[in-house]
Design a protein around this motif. Structure first.
Motif, mmCIF file in Angstrom:
data_model
loop_
_atom_site.group_PDB
_atom_site.id
_atom_site.type_symbol
_atom_site.label_atom_id
_atom_site.label_comp_id
_atom_site.label_asym_id
_atom_site.label_seq_id
_atom_site.Cartn_x
_atom_site.Cartn_y
_atom_site.Cartn_z
ATOM 1 N N PHE A 80 -0.802 -14.235 -1.845
ATOM 2 C CA PHE A 80 0.251 -13.243 -2.049
ATOM 3 C C PHE A 80 -0.303 -11.822 -1.930
ATOM 4 C CE2 PHE A 80 2.366 -10.438 -5.187
ATOM 5 C CZ PHE A 80 3.591 -10.318 -4.568
ATOM 6 N N LEU A 81 -1.394 -11.553 -2.644
ATOM 7 C CA LEU A 81 -1.946 -10.200 -2.644
ATOM 8 C C LEU A 81 -2.443 -9.790 -1.262
ATOM 9 C CD1 LEU A 81 -3.936 -10.123 -5.997
ATOM 10 C CD2 LEU A 81 -1.623 -9.334 -5.534
ATOM 11 N N ALA A 82 -3.212 -10.684 -0.635
ATOM 12 C CA ALA A 82 -3.786 -10.360 0.672
ATOM 13 C C ALA A 82 -2.709 -10.259 1.734
ATOM 14 C CB ALA A 82 -4.816 -11.424 1.061
ATOM 15 N N GLY A 83 -1.643 -11.033 1.570
ATOM 16 C CA GLY A 83 -0.620 -11.074 2.609
ATOM 17 C C GLY A 83 0.374 -9.940 2.563
ATOM 18 N N PHE A 84 0.783 -9.519 1.362
ATOM 19 C CA PHE A 84 1.862 -8.526 1.334
ATOM 20 C C PHE A 84 1.351 -7.100 1.495
ATOM 21 C CE2 PHE A 84 1.335 -7.129 -3.123
ATOM 22 C CZ PHE A 84 1.932 -5.875 -3.103
ATOM 23 N N GLU A 85 0.242 -6.758 0.877
ATOM 24 C CA GLU A 85 -0.215 -5.363 0.930
ATOM 25 C C GLU A 85 -0.910 -5.025 2.249
ATOM 26 O OE1 GLU A 85 -0.969 -1.416 -0.384
ATOM 27 O OE2 GLU A 85 0.412 -2.965 -1.059
ATOM 28 N N THR A 86 -1.849 -5.859 2.668
ATOM 29 C CA THR A 86 -2.590 -5.532 3.890
ATOM 30 C C THR A 86 -1.691 -5.586 5.121
ATOM 31 O OG1 THR A 86 -3.294 -7.835 4.145
ATOM 32 C CG2 THR A 86 -4.753 -6.384 2.919
ATOM 33 N N SER A 87 -0.777 -6.546 5.171
ATOM 34 C CA SER A 87 0.113 -6.650 6.330
ATOM 35 C C SER A 87 1.114 -5.513 6.372
ATOM 36 C CB SER A 87 0.851 -7.993 6.313
ATOM 37 O OG SER A 87 -0.047 -9.063 6.490
ATOM 38 N N SER A 88 1.642 -5.132 5.216
ATOM 39 C CA SER A 88 2.638 -4.051 5.203
ATOM 40 C C SER A 88 1.999 -2.713 5.569
ATOM 41 C CB SER A 88 3.312 -3.955 3.834
ATOM 42 O OG SER A 88 2.425 -3.528 2.823
ATOM 43 N N THR A 89 0.779 -2.458 5.065
ATOM 44 C CA THR A 89 0.132 -1.196 5.419
ATOM 45 C C THR A 89 -0.265 -1.170 6.891
ATOM 46 O OG1 THR A 89 -1.982 -2.076 4.602
ATOM 47 C CG2 THR A 89 -0.720 -0.681 3.107
#
Length: 511
Positions: free
Chosen positions: A314-323
């Motif tokens: 969840f953490l790696a997928g939502f923040e890094t992809s959105s930025t």
């Protein structure tokens, strides 16, 4: 009066001890004959202002450039009072990440699953625990599994398109927040099987607790420093890094969801379903994938281990992809010719497939790859990756020894902004990633997902959701700067991933 004198004397002794300790720590590399940098600052070492005034990417880039300007292939620095080795030479980086991986298989991060269950992630685990879990999880990220999740992401991407369409009348939009809500919805449904609907409800608990993890509080930095200085002691007393509210939210959510699925035999094409298979069978049943084992009663994973993997996904997928999507749209808005060319390539690829958007089409658009690769070059999700040797390690061709457990830093941001490898590094140029240009560059100077056996296991999923989100937006909308669009993006100093320090306001027009 006598009491005052005793107190003052005690304070003087304490200050003297602290000073002597810091002086000893700051001479750590000099005593070992390592190349190092001068001008350390009290308490900060070589990283003055990090996480408070400036993002770590800027500080570590300066250290990298200073060492390189002296002709060093590596150098010792102090991050606060933690000794670290900075790698400069790409060939040495390759040696440590790949050739000598048997020595450098651990990241040297904080992982204590007993005291801090959510720390036991594949990203942070060490040694045998990491190897065993990596083997079990690898089949969950094959292209076949990505294709199974593709339809789910398409549905969320369509909701993103509708959201942007409904707000066109506003003239401009803050894309950073919108894209974070999109990727939260994607990860929520693919990792948890839950409809987060943050595009409609921006104040969802997923966003709240997800954002809390990325904030680097002073207390958290103190805990990390203590753990790195005294790992054995910290484990004995059970020092926790994860916020208790974050832990409670995710532990309860995953446990309740898993119990419901198992009780009602719910089957979904998502990440959680694959982890439940591993939990109960020891591996993923994967009959659709050639050469992959079918679960046959091997040792599985515990509920805590399962929760930790969902948490990091969840953490790696939502923040890094959105930025990454946000940075990409910013650069495309500032470079309209590149944006138009990319749009043409996307439309051409879809038209060649009878107008159908499929996984293979999304993953096969070469110019889209180039644009995203250039975005990741300028804005890598993690500015640094680390390794730690399992034993004392003599750097090849030298007599310098890296002591066991010492953090070794590979400065990704610095390497990817080195003009020797990427001329005019602040210029956005996707053609840097044409095959003939790439072949002229040294390897191991571009690695936004890391390299070697510990390369990011979720790379394929992350790229899929970024590409699908960008394709959905660029086919329908044109993006351009507004008066509030910054000339150059600067990063929030207290967030360890690269995240802009202000909203990304872009003009959005329907095509």
């Amino acid at each position: 009066m006598e009491l005052v004198s005793i107190v003052l004397a005690g304070l003087l002794v304490l200050v003297s001890c602290v000073y002597l300790f810091l002086r000893h720590r700051y001479n750590y590399w000099t005593r070992r004959g390592f190349p190092t940098l001068p001008n350390q600052r009290l308490l900060f070492g070589h990283v003055k202002g990090i996480n408070s005034e400036r993002h770590a990417s800027y500080v570590n880039r300066e250290n990298y450039q200073a060492l390189k300007s002296r002709g060093e292939a590596f150098g010792g620095i102090n991050t606060f009072i933690i000794p670290m080795v900075v790698l400069v030479d790409p060939e040495l980086i390759k040696t440590i990440l790949v050739k000598d991986f048997s020595v450098f298989h651990d990241r040297g991060l904080v992982a204590d699953p007993e005291a801090d269950p959510l720390s036991g992630t594949l990203f942070a685990l060490e040694g045998k625990a990491w190897r065993t879990l990596r083997q079990k999880m690898t089949p969950t990220f094959t292209s076949g599994k990505m294709k199974q999740m593709f339809g789910t992401i398409v549905e969320v991407a369509e909701r993103l398109r509708q959201h942007v369409d409904e707000h066109l009348h506003e003239g401009r939009m803050e894309m950073k927040d919108i894209l974070a809500r999109f990727t939260t919805d994607v990860i929520g449904t693919c990792a948890f099987g839950i409809e987060c609907n943050t595009l409609k409800d921006p104040d969802s608990e997923f966003r709240k607790y997800g954002n809390m993890v990325f904030e680097q509080k002073v207390s958290t930095l103190f805990k990390i420093t203590f753990i790195l200085l005294a790992r054995n002691l910290s484990k004995r007393i059970g020092v926790k890094i994860t916020d208790s509210g974050v832990e409670k939210f995710f532990m309860n959510l995953v446990r309740e969801t898993v119990e419901y699925r198992e009780k009602h035999n719910v089957q979904r094409n998502d990440f959680l379903n694959l982890l439940i298979q591993i939990k109960n069978k020891g591996s993923v049943s994967d009959k659709d994938e050639a050469n992959q084992p079918v679960g046959t009663g091997e040792v599985g994973i515990t509920m805590n281990e399962l929760t930790a993997q969902v948490f990091i996904f969840f953490l790696a997928g939502f923040e890094t992809s959105s930025t990454t999507m946000n940075f990409c749209l910013y650069e495309l808005a500032k470079n309209p010719r590149i944006q138009e060319r990319l749009r043409e390539e996307i439309n051409k690829a879809i038209a060649a497939n009878a107008g159908e958007l499929t996984y293979d089409v999304v993953m096969g658009i070469e110019y889209l790859d180039n644009v995203i690769n250039e975005t990741l070059r300028k804005y890598p999700p993690l500015e640094t990756i680390t390794r730690a040797p399992e034993r004392d390690y003599t750097i090849p061709g030298t007599t310098h020894v890296i002591p066991k457990g010492t953090l070794v830093q590979i400065p990704i941001y610095a390497l990817q902004h080195d003009p020797d490898y990427f001329p005019e590094p602040e210029r956005f140029d996707p053609d840097r990633f044409q095959a003939d240009v790439v072949s002229q560059r040294p390897p191991y100077v571009y690695m936004p997902f890391g390299e070697g056996p510990r390369i990011c296991i979720g790379l394929r999923f992350g790229m899929m959701q970024v590409k699908l989100g960008l394709i959905t937006l660029l086919r329908q909308f044109r993006f351009s700067p507004t008066e509030d669009t910054p000339e150059r993006i600067t990063f929030m100093p207290n967030v360890f991933v690269l995240s802009p320090d202000r909203g990304s306001y872009l003009r959005v027009d329907k095509i």
